[in-house]
Design a protein around this motif. Sequence first.
Motif, PDB file in Angstrom:
ATOM      1  N   ALA A 127       0.831  -1.209   0.000  1.00  0.00           N
ATOM      2  CA  ALA A 127       0.000   0.000   0.000  1.00  0.00           C
ATOM      3  C   ALA A 127       0.860   1.250   0.000  1.00  0.00           C
ATOM      4  N   TRP A 128       1.951   1.234   0.790  1.00  0.00           N
ATOM      5  CA  TRP A 128       2.857   2.390   0.826  1.00  0.00           C
ATOM      6  C   TRP A 128       3.598   2.550  -0.502  1.00  0.00           C
ATOM      7  N   LYS A 129       4.071   1.440  -1.050  1.00  0.00           N
ATOM      8  CA  LYS A 129       4.883   1.479  -2.260  1.00  0.00           C
ATOM      9  C   LYS A 129       4.098   1.997  -3.451  1.00  0.00           C
ATOM     10  N   PHE A 130       2.851   1.570  -3.584  1.00  0.00           N
ATOM     11  CA  PHE A 130       2.060   1.914  -4.766  1.00  0.00           C
ATOM     12  C   PHE A 130       0.945   2.910  -4.460  1.00  0.00           C
ATOM     13  N   GLN A 131       1.027   3.548  -3.273  1.00  0.00           N
ATOM     14  CA  GLN A 131       0.056   4.581  -2.894  1.00  0.00           C
ATOM     15  C   GLN A 131      -1.386   4.079  -2.991  1.00  0.00           C
ATOM     16  N   LEU A 132      -1.638   2.923  -2.366  1.00  0.00           N
ATOM     17  CA  LEU A 132      -2.971   2.321  -2.344  1.00  0.00           C
ATOM     18  C   LEU A 132      -3.525   2.370  -0.924  1.00  0.00           C
ATOM     19  N   PRO A 133      -4.845   2.356  -0.762  1.00  0.00           N
ATOM     20  CA  PRO A 133      -5.429   2.265   0.590  1.00  0.00           C
ATOM     21  C   PRO A 133      -5.027   0.940   1.245  1.00  0.00           C
ATOM     22  N   ALA A 134      -4.398   1.008   2.402  1.00  0.00           N
ATOM     23  CA  ALA A 134      -3.868  -0.197   3.045  1.00  0.00           C
ATOM     24  C   ALA A 134      -4.972  -1.191   3.390  1.00  0.00           C
ATOM     25  N   ILE A 135      -6.138  -0.680   3.798  1.00  0.00           N
ATOM     26  CA  ILE A 135      -7.232  -1.567   4.189  1.00  0.00           C
ATOM     27  C   ILE A 135      -7.697  -2.417   3.008  1.00  0.00           C
ATOM     28  N   VAL A 136      -7.699  -1.836   1.819  1.00  0.00           N
ATOM     29  CA  VAL A 136      -8.120  -2.566   0.618  1.00  0.00           C
ATOM     30  C   VAL A 136      -7.158  -3.721   0.347  1.00  0.00           C
ATOM     31  N   VAL A 137      -5.871  -3.425   0.402  1.00  0.00           N
ATOM     32  CA  VAL A 137      -4.867  -4.462   0.132  1.00  0.00           C
ATOM     33  C   VAL A 137      -4.953  -5.580   1.164  1.00  0.00           C
ATOM     34  N   MET A 138      -5.136  -5.217   2.442  1.00  0.00           N
ATOM     35  CA  MET A 138      -5.228  -6.231   3.497  1.00  0.00           C
ATOM     36  C   MET A 138      -6.482  -7.087   3.338  1.00  0.00           C
ATOM     37  N   SER A 139      -7.582  -6.445   2.955  1.00  0.00           N
ATOM     38  CA  SER A 139      -8.825  -7.205   2.758  1.00  0.00           C
ATOM     39  C   SER A 139      -8.665  -8.238   1.648  1.00  0.00           C
ATOM     40  N   ILE A 140      -8.065  -7.819   0.546  1.00  0.00           N
ATOM     41  CA  ILE A 140      -7.857  -8.738  -0.580  1.00  0.00           C
ATOM     42  C   ILE A 140      -6.919  -9.874  -0.187  1.00  0.00           C
ATOM     43  N   ALA A 141      -5.848  -9.533   0.539  1.00  0.00           N
ATOM     44  CA  ALA A 141      -4.893 -10.563   0.976  1.00  0.00           C
ATOM     45  C   ALA A 141      -5.572 -11.579   1.893  1.00  0.00           C
ATOM     46  N   GLY A 142      -6.404 -11.098   2.821  1.00  0.00           N
ATOM     47  CA  GLY A 142      -7.111 -11.994   3.734  1.00  0.00           C
ATOM     48  C   GLY A 142      -8.086 -12.903   3.006  1.00  0.00           C
ATOM     49  N   LEU A 143      -8.805 -12.343   2.032  1.00  0.00           N
ATOM     50  CA  LEU A 143      -9.761 -13.149   1.264  1.00  0.00           C
ATOM     51  C   LEU A 143      -9.053 -14.230   0.447  1.00  0.00           C
ATOM     52  N   LEU A 144      -7.919 -13.860  -0.137  1.00  0.00           N
ATOM     53  CA  LEU A 144      -7.174 -14.842  -0.934  1.00  0.00           C
ATOM     54  C   LEU A 144      -6.655 -15.986  -0.065  1.00  0.00           C
ATOM     55  N   ALA A 145      -6.148 -15.624   1.132  1.00  0.00           N
ATOM     56  CA  ALA A 145      -5.579 -16.650   2.010  1.00  0.00           C
ATOM     57  C   ALA A 145      -6.654 -17.478   2.696  1.00  0.00           C
ATOM     58  N   GLY A 146      -7.846 -16.898   2.889  1.00  0.00           N
ATOM     59  CA  GLY A 146      -8.908 -17.582   3.613  1.00  0.00           C
ATOM     60  C   GLY A 146      -9.903 -18.298   2.731  1.00  0.00           C
ATOM     61  N   PRO A 147     -11.046 -17.661   2.460  1.00  0.00           N
ATOM     62  CA  PRO A 147     -12.126 -18.381   1.756  1.00  0.00           C
ATOM     63  C   PRO A 147     -11.806 -18.758   0.314  1.00  0.00           C
TER      64      PRO A 147
END
Length: 614
Positions: A23-43
Amino acid sequence: MVDSLLLIFMIIGILGIGSQWIAWKFQLPAIVVMSIAGLLAGPIFGIINPEQEFGDLYRPFISIAVAIILFEGSLNLKFKEVKGLGKPVFRIITWGAFLSWILGSLTAHYVAGLSWAVAFVIGGIFIVTGPTVILPLLRQSKLKPVPSKILKWEGIVVDPFGALLAVFAFEIIVFLSSDSRDASALLLFFLASLFAVVLGYIFGKVIGWMFESGHIPEYLKSPSMFGAVIACFTIADEVKHETGLLAVTAMGMTLANIGISSIKDMRHFKENISILLTSTVFILLTSSLTMDTLKDVFRPEIIIYVLLMLFIVRPLSIFVSTIGTGLSLQEKTLVGWIAPRGIVALTVASYFASVLEDEGFEGASLVTSLTFALVFATVCVHGFSIGWLARKLNLSSEGKPGAIIVGSNRFSVSLAKVMEELNIPVMVVDSSWDRLNRARRAGINHTYGEILSEQMEYSIDFTPYDYLISATEYDSYNALVCSTFIPEFGRKSVYRLSRQNRSGDQLDDLNHTIGGQEVFSPAEGIEDLKYKLKAGYVLRKTTLTSQYKLETYLRDKHDETVLLFVLKQSKQIEFFTDDRETTATAGDTIVSLTPPSKEFSKIKEKLENKKAGS
């Protein structure tokens, strides 16, 4: 699925901190990146399911983490900060929250098809925004002070009230639906809420007194603080579920406003812990969702509900509640649009989903899906739009990164003047009216005051400034200023002038980790720079082209030239230092302190050309 708890902890840590870095490197909202990462790893891929693996420890861990995050956020709620903004803030956290609750509940019933009981519970949950989502967005978007402070206060103060409102709604529902109506449960709820506020206040006062009176050694202050937060939260929460969040918020606000010197020293450590916990909790929550929950998100009634919450409920509640508060239409529009939901909404909703379902209320099975749909939609839509909308409404401080220069003297004012000519936001700060007179005469943006004092937090809006240069005559003071502001600006964005040889403090043994980087190439002290200006040196701006490259410039420049900084086409500033190679390409502008001989030779060349032309 991974069976080892140790591996699960590792995956959660990597995903959480890795998402923050992306999120810092590519100027993205951190919450969005974390949500996507959690969804990929989980369900989606089924790598981890923390709720299943952690068992009974899952909910207590998340509850304590949320309490610490909310406490850390409430430490920033100083009443001095909202001077002049008390009316809109009060209206939004009271009438605005109430309107949002009523409108959200009506929408949940008539659009999402939830029963009245479930609708009013979930309506209370959805008034929250929270520090876990608001504070990272504010750091990235660089809003102007008024909307930034309003959103921050709303996010932190309303967070516990949303949870309490859900509990209140649930108690009312149980009371009304019970055959033997007993008002004692409602009375207990109000008394428990009052107890939580008083408990938080007492904890804050006692901890503050112990810190200031020396009853706790310095090395135990941070651990003691965390122990007190957990104790305060647990005691209140055991008395009545969800009142713990109110208790830790009251504790944090008490400590923030009683003027304890230790709090500022510990705040950066607590911010780091808060970031770690935010990353961990978001990965835990999203990776624990099921595919059925995700499928329910795409149901038409849920999609329509989310759209109405985004475009009708939130804007309407803000516009109505802020009538007569003095906020401009642009400020109301921005505040009315930005309301991302986060960790508190997910945790409280997951708790009530099971409770309401056990009680047999219609629509309880949709609570988790509805909550995740709103959380994910708001963090994505608001995360990506806040910067764009702020710029459109002229409420953003974005532009060329600015610089704060500490110390008003011949060199610092000349440097500030050149920055202003290049449209770089700049401010000269000094604690002496006499020294500031030079900046005033030059028409430079300036502030009178001691940069190290707490009062300067309210006198200066630091948002437009990405760099700090300490350029006073005192080497030790320069090092102290830089060390103080490293957590705010970052180690690579804090600079001080080189230590002086002829005057000032002799700090040859100064540890290299103390203070900022020595700036300019070659690095020179303030006396040398002032002497050169007095001798006729000038600050020159040179724009590179495809023909006149950096290598050519460095080859042709005078040996006595002091390289100051490069203003890149991307609007970024890169200061020259002796220990770091600075790059510049065509279109970039190099600012340097050039000997007068080069000026004389240029004037002589122009005169000779003019004479030859005649």
